[in-house]
Motif scaffolding. Structure first.
Motif, short mmCIF file in Angstrom:
data_model
loop_
_atom_site.label_atom_id
_atom_site.label_comp_id
_atom_site.label_asym_id
_atom_site.label_seq_id
_atom_site.Cartn_x
_atom_site.Cartn_y
_atom_site.Cartn_z
N ALA A 131 10.85 2.53 -5.44
CA ALA A 131 9.84 3.75 -5.72
C ALA A 131 9.83 4.72 -4.74
O ALA A 131 8.63 5.44 -4.64
CB ALA A 131 8.47 3.03 -5.62
N CYS A 132 10.94 5.14 -4.19
CA CYS A 132 11.25 6.34 -3.21
C CYS A 132 11.59 7.59 -3.96
O CYS A 132 11.31 8.59 -3.40
CB CYS A 132 12.01 5.82 -2.20
SG CYS A 132 13.75 5.74 -2.88
N GLY A 133 11.72 7.73 -5.29
CA GLY A 133 12.02 8.74 -6.02
C GLY A 133 10.75 9.53 -6.37
O GLY A 133 9.76 9.28 -5.96
N PRO A 158 0.84 -1.24 0.18
CA PRO A 158 0.10 -0.14 -0.12
C PRO A 158 1.11 1.10 0.00
O PRO A 158 1.90 1.41 0.57
CB PRO A 158 -0.60 -0.14 1.39
CG PRO A 158 -0.75 -1.52 1.68
CD PRO A 158 0.41 -2.13 1.06
N GLY A 159 0.68 2.28 -0.73
CA GLY A 159 1.32 3.52 -0.67
C GLY A 159 2.58 3.41 -1.63
O GLY A 159 3.30 4.28 -1.93
N ALA A 160 2.87 2.37 -2.43
CA ALA A 160 3.96 2.20 -3.09
C ALA A 160 4.05 3.34 -4.58
O ALA A 160 4.86 3.43 -5.09
CB ALA A 160 4.48 0.71 -3.52
N GLY A 161 2.74 3.60 -4.92
CA GLY A 161 2.56 4.61 -5.70
C GLY A 161 2.27 3.74 -7.13
O GLY A 161 2.23 4.22 -8.26
N VAL A 215 5.51 -7.97 -14.57
CA VAL A 215 4.79 -7.75 -13.30
C VAL A 215 5.97 -6.61 -12.65
O VAL A 215 7.09 -7.16 -12.51
CB VAL A 215 4.50 -8.98 -12.18
CG1 VAL A 215 4.23 -8.56 -10.79
CG2 VAL A 215 3.85 -10.05 -13.00
N VAL A 216 5.37 -5.50 -12.74
CA VAL A 216 6.05 -4.29 -11.94
C VAL A 216 5.96 -4.48 -10.56
O VAL A 216 4.94 -4.21 -10.16
CB VAL A 216 5.79 -2.94 -12.77
CG1 VAL A 216 6.81 -1.82 -11.98
CG2 VAL A 216 5.88 -3.08 -14.28
N TYR A 217 7.29 -4.61 -9.81
CA TYR A 217 7.16 -4.84 -8.34
C TYR A 217 7.71 -3.18 -7.93
O TYR A 217 8.97 -3.05 -8.05
CB TYR A 217 7.96 -5.93 -7.79
CG TYR A 217 8.24 -5.81 -6.44
CD1 TYR A 217 7.22 -5.42 -5.46
CD2 TYR A 217 9.60 -6.07 -5.90
CE1 TYR A 217 7.66 -5.36 -4.01
CE2 TYR A 217 9.72 -6.22 -4.47
CZ TYR A 217 8.92 -6.01 -3.54
OH TYR A 217 8.93 -5.77 -2.31
N LEU A 218 6.96 -2.42 -7.26
CA LEU A 218 7.54 -1.39 -6.58
C LEU A 218 7.79 -1.40 -5.15
O LEU A 218 6.81 -1.93 -4.36
CB LEU A 218 6.24 -0.08 -6.59
CG LEU A 218 5.68 0.25 -8.10
CD1 LEU A 218 4.93 1.41 -8.01
CD2 LEU A 218 7.06 0.91 -9.12
N PHE A 219 9.00 -1.21 -4.89
CA PHE A 219 9.04 -1.37 -3.24
C PHE A 219 9.64 -0.04 -2.85
O PHE A 219 10.51 0.65 -3.42
CB PHE A 219 10.26 -2.35 -3.28
CG PHE A 219 11.48 -2.45 -3.82
CD1 PHE A 219 11.86 -2.56 -5.20
CD2 PHE A 219 12.66 -1.78 -3.02
CE1 PHE A 219 13.06 -2.23 -5.70
CE2 PHE A 219 13.98 -1.70 -3.71
CZ PHE A 219 14.11 -1.98 -5.11
#
Ligand code: AP5
Length: 220
Positions: A192-194, A14-17, A107-111
């Protein structure tokens, strides 16, 4: 080469974008967006029976039962290709059901870190009329508490309260994270923090690099 002939899944906590990034790719490439969270919130706004059943689970940060989700997603799918799935699948059972409906290319994994997740979710605000999302710090509305598009009131999602967020994160760890193994051959990992634009560019690059492979598997 038309990238909208492939099917992509966006996976992450949740919230990864996921919503933010998939909406950008849709604007840029014309994918069809299937966000189970957005569809459910729309059903709740229209007081639909399925939406009201789902709301009980959503407000507690639990997953909506697979049967309801699969019934809902099947009514939205008319084609074999061109989809971005956002927040779906979220369980192994949902993933194996999807495999029987359409092929999945990437499958794009945003972490990202727990601290950034908390900041993103607690600061999110949503328009009660059109559903557009803002963030009080990172993407504020120029109209303060109202939506720039339709002037609707901005509210905080019930499941963005801190104790529900913790529950969503633990549900993610137990029920959704096993999908990383399920999809390990198709996984594209993106930190995904940028900022939104730099993550978008990385998505395009990494998905684009694999376009040839994706097209050869895709449906006709
Ligand atoms: P859903 O709506 O899918 O929630 P989620 O997966 O928890 O995802 P979020 O919408 O919270 O986060 P996101 O990763 O999309 O981040 P976003 O881009 O919005 O599901 C809600 C509920 O519905 C579930 O808990 C469950 O009950 C039910 N449900 C849904 N699908 C289901 C399924 N398949 N099976 C069973 N149940 C299901 O960004 C978050 C915030 O951060 C925003 O304010 C945004 O502006 C900001 N932001 C985003 N990117 C950046 C950035 N790069 N920099 C700064 N801020 C950013």
């Amino acid at each position: 080469m038309n990238v909208s002939d492939m099917n992509l899944i966006f996976l992450g906590p949740p919230g990864a974008g996921k919503g933010t990034q998939t909406k950008k790719l849709i604007e840029e490439f014309g994918f069809i967006h299937l966000s189970t969270g957005d569809i459910l919130r729309q059903l709740i706004r229209s007081r639909d029976t399925l939406g009201l059943q789902a709301q009980i689970y959503m407000d507690q940060g639990k997953l909506v039962p697979d049967g309801l989700i699969l019934e809902m997603i099947q009514t939205k799918m008319e084609k074999k290709c061109g989809y971005i799935f956002d927040g779906f699948p979220r369980t192994i059972d949902q993933a194996s059901a999807l495999d029987k409906i359409v092929p999945v290319d990437h499958v794009v994994y945003l972490f990202l870190s727990h601290d950034v997740i908390l900041k993103r979710l607690t600061g999110r605000r949503v328009c009660e009329k059109c559903g557009k999302e803002y963030h009080i710090e990172f993407m504020p509305s120029s109209l303060k508490d109202s939506c720039e598009l339709c002037k609707g009131r901005l509210y905080q999602r019930e499941d963005d309260r801190p104790f529900v967020i913790e529950n969503r994160l633990s549900v993610y760890e137990k029920q959704t994270k096993p999908l990383l193994e399920y999809y390990h051959e198709k996984l594209i990992r993106i930190e995904a923090c940028g900022n939104v634009l730099s993550i978008d560019q990385e998505n395009i690059k990494k998905i684009g690099l694999s376009t040839h492979k994706a097209m050869s598997q895709c449906c006709s």
